[in-house]
Design a protein around this motif. Structure first.
Motif, mmCIF file in Angstrom:
data_model
loop_
_atom_site.group_PDB
_atom_site.id
_atom_site.type_symbol
_atom_site.label_atom_id
_atom_site.label_comp_id
_atom_site.label_asym_id
_atom_site.label_seq_id
_atom_site.Cartn_x
_atom_site.Cartn_y
_atom_site.Cartn_z
ATOM 1 N N TYR A 1 -28.733 28.520 83.165
ATOM 2 C CA TYR A 1 -29.201 27.694 81.908
ATOM 3 C C TYR A 1 -30.482 27.371 82.230
ATOM 4 C CZ TYR A 1 -29.476 23.379 79.211
ATOM 5 O OH TYR A 1 -29.611 22.456 78.295
ATOM 6 N N ASN B 1 -25.812 32.154 81.870
ATOM 7 C CA ASN B 1 -26.156 31.705 80.618
ATOM 8 C C ASN B 1 -27.594 32.365 80.201
ATOM 9 O OD1 ASN B 1 -26.717 30.241 78.140
ATOM 10 N ND2 ASN B 1 -26.110 28.235 78.940
ATOM 11 N N VAL C 1 -21.185 14.155 76.198
ATOM 12 C CA VAL C 1 -22.149 15.031 77.214
ATOM 13 C C VAL C 1 -21.504 14.275 78.767
ATOM 14 C CG1 VAL C 1 -24.305 15.061 78.270
ATOM 15 C CG2 VAL C 1 -24.000 15.278 75.744
HETATM 16 N N1 LCS Z 1 -24.647 24.646 82.981
HETATM 17 C C1 LCS Z 1 -24.470 25.499 82.183
HETATM 18 C C2 LCS Z 1 -24.212 26.823 82.362
HETATM 19 C C3 LCS Z 1 -24.917 25.057 80.739
HETATM 20 O O1 LCS Z 1 -24.727 26.040 79.712
HETATM 21 C C4 LCS Z 1 -25.502 23.834 80.629
HETATM 22 C C5 LCS Z 1 -25.917 23.214 79.163
HETATM 23 C C6 LCS Z 1 -25.492 22.822 81.623
HETATM 24 C C7 LCS Z 1 -25.328 23.212 83.009
HETATM 25 C C8 LCS Z 1 -26.143 21.651 81.394
HETATM 26 O O2 LCS Z 1 -25.233 20.761 80.937
HETATM 27 P P1 LCS Z 1 -25.620 19.381 80.079
HETATM 28 O O3 LCS Z 1 -26.586 18.538 80.894
HETATM 29 O O4 LCS Z 1 -26.229 19.993 78.903
HETATM 30 O O5 LCS Z 1 -24.052 18.776 80.086
HETATM 31 N N2 LCS Z 1 -25.872 24.342 78.322
HETATM 32 C C9 LCS Z 1 -26.554 24.341 77.121
HETATM 33 C C10 LCS Z 1 -26.428 25.153 76.127
HETATM 34 O O6 LCS Z 1 -26.473 26.433 76.548
HETATM 35 N N3 LCS Z 1 -26.904 24.780 75.081
HETATM 36 O O7 LCS Z 1 -27.224 23.451 74.873
HETATM 37 C C11 LCS Z 1 -26.848 23.136 76.282
#
Ligand code: LCS
Length: 406
Positions: free
Chosen positions: A112, A159, A218
């Motif tokens: 990410y 991702n 969230v």
């Molecule tokens: N790890 C992965 C694999 C993620 O896809 C995301 C957020 C996070 C950690 C972070 O999580 P958050 O702090 O947002 O709860 N991924 C996102 C995405 O692909 N689109 O918007 C958020």
């Protein structure tokens, strides 16, 4: 009656973390309180000194948060879990707990975007170095290891490229070098993959995604294997304060009850859609762990129970064609995030992975034309007909462009 640990995963989803309560409520109460009254001055002092167990203040512990944490620790096969304010707060808690100035991290290139940025900016500022490498090749992990490598951080599937890294092999290499393995399991959830059982030391999630499953929270979670790690991480989380709150914990705990059936439906839909997209003439390339054309298909078969709900693909006609596609869908919604019951579509290069910069994106295989779908639990046929009409629009626009150029 089976022992708790012998229950099927779907039964655990419904019952994990639920304790008896005063009135026999089937759904545990929400302790929406910031603080807890002491019985006496001595009682307060005794709780602070750790001589007695009990609740003090919600940043330190809260029964509603703990119930959700215990449920996820059980589903991941861990010792205990730490509920965090977001996935990024979970990732920061892990890095801040495991790393000191002068330490080194080996990290998957495709993660990410903000995880890359966190390592390259804030962790770098505190003296932690990172080597990003394609962890789908375990040889790259071996080559990247240094004497000061403390953490090998793997996101699998990554991702947004959905590349798959071999958790078991990477864990062997890391452990031979006295490093710990952290796996971001957000894309799979424990319904489909349990990294701790494959040798990883720590597993984390953005709760915002499949675990909660309803795009209304969230949150993040870290699951650890032993008490020592738990105590070390809990101190950091208590001091830095990035905890989840009781109401969001309640919602996540509610979402967990349907995790097993949601993941089945996400996967069933995604498999159908991926097979359909793979044959579509307007689709240039596609990545889905359930397609034999996926470069790490065999590792996936060994490692996860099912290929999950995420698909990435590129349409003919490059970035402009991709924009037409994401702007033309009607049932799929144009939004970032993933893992909810509703299907979402987005463009990683200009959205979720923008902050990485183009060079790091290309090194991770994130091309400008890539489009990512989080497949929801609607009818697969409805989703296919939506994508079909959007791809027809892409074709029209390309034809029009070709005519005006000629
Ligand atoms: N790890 C992965 C694999 C993620 O896809 C995301 C957020 C996070 C950690 C972070 O999580 P958050 O702090 O947002 O709860 N991924 C996102 C995405 O692909 N689109 O918007 C958020």
């Amino acid at each position: 009656m089976k022992h708790d640990e012998d229950l099927d995963f779907s039964s655990k989803c419904v019952h994990s973390g639920i304790e008896e309560n005063e009135f026999g409520a089937v759904v545990p109460p929400i302790y929406q309180t910031s603080t807890f009254k002491f019985k006496s001055a001595d009682h307060g002092a005794s709780l602070f000194a750790g001589k007695e167990k009990g609740y003090i203040y919600t940043r330190l512990a809260n029964p509603t948060i703990e119930a959700m944490e215990n449920a996820i620790a059980e589903l991941e096969g861990g010792y205990k879990a730490l509920g965090c304010a977001s996935g990024m707060a979970a990732i920061h808690t892990v890095f801040a707990s495991m790393l000191s100035a002068g330490d080194h991290v080996v990290c998957s290139a495709a993660v990410y975007g903000p995880t890359t940025t966190l390592l390259n900016t804030i962790m770098k500022k505190f003296g932690v170095g990172t080597t990003f490498t394609d962890t789908t090749d375990v040889g790259n992990v071996l080559n990247a290891m240094k004497p000061n490598t403390k953490v090998v951080y793997v996101e699998t599937p990554g991702n947004p490229t959905l590349c798959i890294s071999d958790i078991e092999e990477i864990s062997k290499i890391a452990h031979e070098h006295n490093a710990k393995v952290v796996v971001d399991n957000t894309f799979m959830s424990p319904a489909l993959q349990t990294p701790l059982a494959l040798g990883a030391d720590v597993v984390l999630h953005s709760l915002t995604k499949f675990l909660n499953g309803h795009a209304d929270v969230v949150g993040g979670i870290v699951v650890v294997k032993d008490e020592e790690t738990y105590t070390q991480f809990r101190k950091v989380l208590n001091q830095t304060g990035g905890v989840i709150d009781p109401f969001n914990s309640f919602l996540v705990h509610r979402g967990l009850k349907t995790l097993a059936i949601r993941m089945e439906k996400h996967t069933e839909n995604a498999q159908k859609i991926a097979e359909w997209l793979e044959k579509h003439p307007m689709v240039k390339s596609i990545r889905y762990p359930g397609l034999k054309s996926h470069p790490n298909y065999e590792v996936g078969l060994r490692q996860h129970k099912a290929p999950g709900g995420m698909i990435t693909f590129e349409v003919e006609g490059g970035i402009e064609a991709g924009k037409v596609l994401i702007g033309s869908v009607k049932l799929c919604q144009l939004a970032v995030s993933l893992g909810g019951v509703e299907s979402l579509i987005e463009h990683p290069a200009s959205m979720t992975h923008f902050s990485m910069g183009k060079d790091a994106r290309l090194a991770a295989g994130i091309t400008d034309g890539l489009v990512r779908i989080s497949v929801g639990i609607e009818s697969a046929d409805d989703l296919i007909s939506d994508l079909d009409q959007a791809l027809a629009k892409v074709k029209e626009v390309i034809r029009h462009l070709e005519k005006t150029e000629a």
